[in-house]
Design a protein around this motif. Sequence first.
Motif, PDB file in Angstrom:
ATOM      1  N   ARG A  72       1.734  20.074  54.146  1.00 15.85           N
ATOM      2  CA  ARG A  72       1.007  19.003  53.476  1.00 15.85           C
ATOM      3  C   ARG A  72       1.214  17.693  54.234  1.00 15.85           C
ATOM      4  O   ARG A  72       2.090  17.584  55.090  1.00 15.85           O
ATOM      5  N   GLU A  83       2.160  11.165  38.304  1.00 15.74           N
ATOM      6  CA  GLU A  83       2.042  12.471  37.651  1.00 15.74           C
ATOM      7  C   GLU A  83       3.344  13.250  37.702  1.00 15.74           C
ATOM      8  O   GLU A  83       3.815  13.771  36.703  1.00 15.74           O
ATOM      9  N   GLY A 128      -2.675  14.272  41.089  1.00 18.82           N
ATOM     10  CA  GLY A 128      -3.674  15.273  41.417  1.00 18.82           C
ATOM     11  C   GLY A 128      -3.160  16.158  42.535  1.00 18.82           C
ATOM     12  O   GLY A 128      -2.017  16.608  42.518  1.00 18.82           O
ATOM     13  N   ASN A 129      -3.988  16.370  43.547  1.00 14.96           N
ATOM     14  CA  ASN A 129      -3.600  17.211  44.678  1.00 14.96           C
ATOM     15  C   ASN A 129      -3.095  16.406  45.871  1.00 14.96           C
ATOM     16  O   ASN A 129      -2.903  16.956  46.950  1.00 14.96           O
ATOM     17  N   VAL A 130      -2.890  15.105  45.673  1.00 18.40           N
ATOM     18  CA  VAL A 130      -2.474  14.229  46.767  1.00 18.40           C
ATOM     19  C   VAL A 130      -0.988  13.911  46.635  1.00 18.40           C
ATOM     20  O   VAL A 130      -0.499  13.621  45.535  1.00 18.40           O
ATOM     21  N   HIS A 131      -0.290  13.958  47.765  1.00 14.30           N
ATOM     22  CA  HIS A 131       1.141  13.680  47.793  1.00 14.30           C
ATOM     23  C   HIS A 131       1.378  12.296  48.402  1.00 14.30           C
ATOM     24  O   HIS A 131       0.796  11.950  49.438  1.00 14.30           O
ATOM     25  N   SER A 157       3.397  12.998  43.288  1.00 19.15           N
ATOM     26  CA  SER A 157       2.020  13.454  43.418  1.00 19.15           C
ATOM     27  C   SER A 157       1.156  12.897  42.294  1.00 19.15           C
ATOM     28  O   SER A 157       1.632  12.563  41.208  1.00 19.15           O
ATOM     29  N   SER A 203      -5.912  12.556  37.807  1.00 26.05           N
ATOM     30  CA  SER A 203      -4.688  13.315  37.590  1.00 26.05           C
ATOM     31  C   SER A 203      -5.027  14.715  37.081  1.00 26.05           C
ATOM     32  O   SER A 203      -5.883  14.886  36.214  1.00 26.05           O
ATOM     33  N   ALA A 204      -4.346  15.718  37.659  1.00 27.84           N
ATOM     34  CA  ALA A 204      -4.527  17.083  37.168  1.00 27.84           C
ATOM     35  C   ALA A 204      -3.861  17.248  35.806  1.00 27.84           C
ATOM     36  O   ALA A 204      -4.362  17.945  34.926  1.00 27.84           O
ATOM     37  N   ASP A 205      -2.726  16.593  35.628  1.00 25.20           N
ATOM     38  CA  ASP A 205      -1.988  16.619  34.357  1.00 25.20           C
ATOM     39  C   ASP A 205      -1.737  15.186  33.914  1.00 25.20           C
ATOM     40  O   ASP A 205      -1.897  14.234  34.689  1.00 25.20           O
ATOM     41  N   SER A 245       8.820  14.776  42.833  1.00 28.07           N
ATOM     42  CA  SER A 245       9.307  16.088  43.252  1.00 28.07           C
ATOM     43  C   SER A 245      10.662  16.053  43.947  1.00 28.07           C
ATOM     44  O   SER A 245      11.622  16.662  43.487  1.00 28.07           O
TER      45      SER A 245
END
Length: 315
Positions: free
Chosen positions: A137, A103, A27-30, A25, A81-83, A106
Motif C-alpha cells: 500500500r 476511521e 475508507g480505503n486510503v491510508h 485509515s 468512510s467505510a465505517d 492501525s
Amino acid sequence: MANKNEEKGILLETGTNEFEIVEFSIGNVHYGINVAKVREVITRAPVTNMPQAHPYIDGLFTLRGKAIPLVNLPRCLNVQSADAPRNIIVTEINEYYIGFLVENVSRIHRISWKDMEPSPEVGDQSRVVGIIKMEDRIVLLLDFETIIAEINPEINAKLTTFEEATDDIKARRSDIHVVVAEDSAMLRDLLVTTLHDSGYRFVRDFGNGQDAWEYLQKLAEKPGPIGDHVRIIVSDVEMPKMDGHRLLKLVREHERLAEIPFVLFSSLISEEMRRKGESLGASGQIAKPEINDLIGLLDNLVFGVPIKKSTDVDD
C-alpha cells in the motif's frame, strides 16, 4: 496508543534522519502523521456543537479538563468512510491542541525521511506533503499544519505579521543570503513572501532538506568567504528526503559550512525537541508561526545585536 509524554519518537534521536508515523485509515486510503505531533489516541468522545464553527469542526470534546476542537477529517479530505469513525488522534501542533476524527488507527512505523517521496504533481495536493511506499500500500503523509491554518486564520496572520523596519534596516537585510528549507508549499510561500517584505530579499527556498543540502554543498565549493554566498539557514524539522535535524548535523560537520547560523523554525519545537536541536548546534529555535520572532532572531544572528526598529525609542 498511550499518552506520548515520554521520549519515544525516533525523530528525537540526534540527526538520524529517521522518524515514526502513526498510520490510520479513512475508507480505503491510508494516511500518516508524525508521532512527534501526537499526544495520544483515544476512542471517539462526546462532542459539544459550536455555533458558527468552521465546516471541518464537529465541535469540542473534553480531555482531562481541556476543551479541544475536533476536526472531522473525512469531511476535510472529502473522503467517504467505510465505517463510522471511531478514533480521535489528539495532536499538539504550533502550540495548539486539536483532535482529528479518523476511521481507524492501525500501527506505528519507523522509517527514514529519505524513503518518503514528495507528493507528485497530480492536481491540488496541498494537504499531502509526501508518500511512503509500503509493500502492499501507499501511505500519504498529511500536511496537518495547512489544515489547521485553514481552520485557524490566526496562524496565517502570525506568519505574515512583523514589526515594520526603517528603509535603512531593510537595505542592510537585502544583502543577506538566506537559505530556507520547508516542505509545506503554502507555509513556504508565506515565509518567503514575509521575509521579502521585511527586507530579506535574497532568499533561496527548498521543499526538503536534501535539495537544500545539495545547494549548500555547491555554495561551499565557491571561492571566497562562505559568508559571501550564504549567511544564515532557516529550516523546518520534518521534511521528505532529509529532515531538518539531519541537515543541521551535516552542516555542523562540514568544514566550510560549520559556522553558518542555523535556525530551526518548526511546529515541533517542544522542550524535548529544543534540547535535541541544541545538542546538534542549532543557533536558535522558533516555534511556528511566530515570524516576527524569527525575523528578530535573524537580525540578532546576522548583525550581532538586535537592530533598531522604527518604533524603538532612544534611551
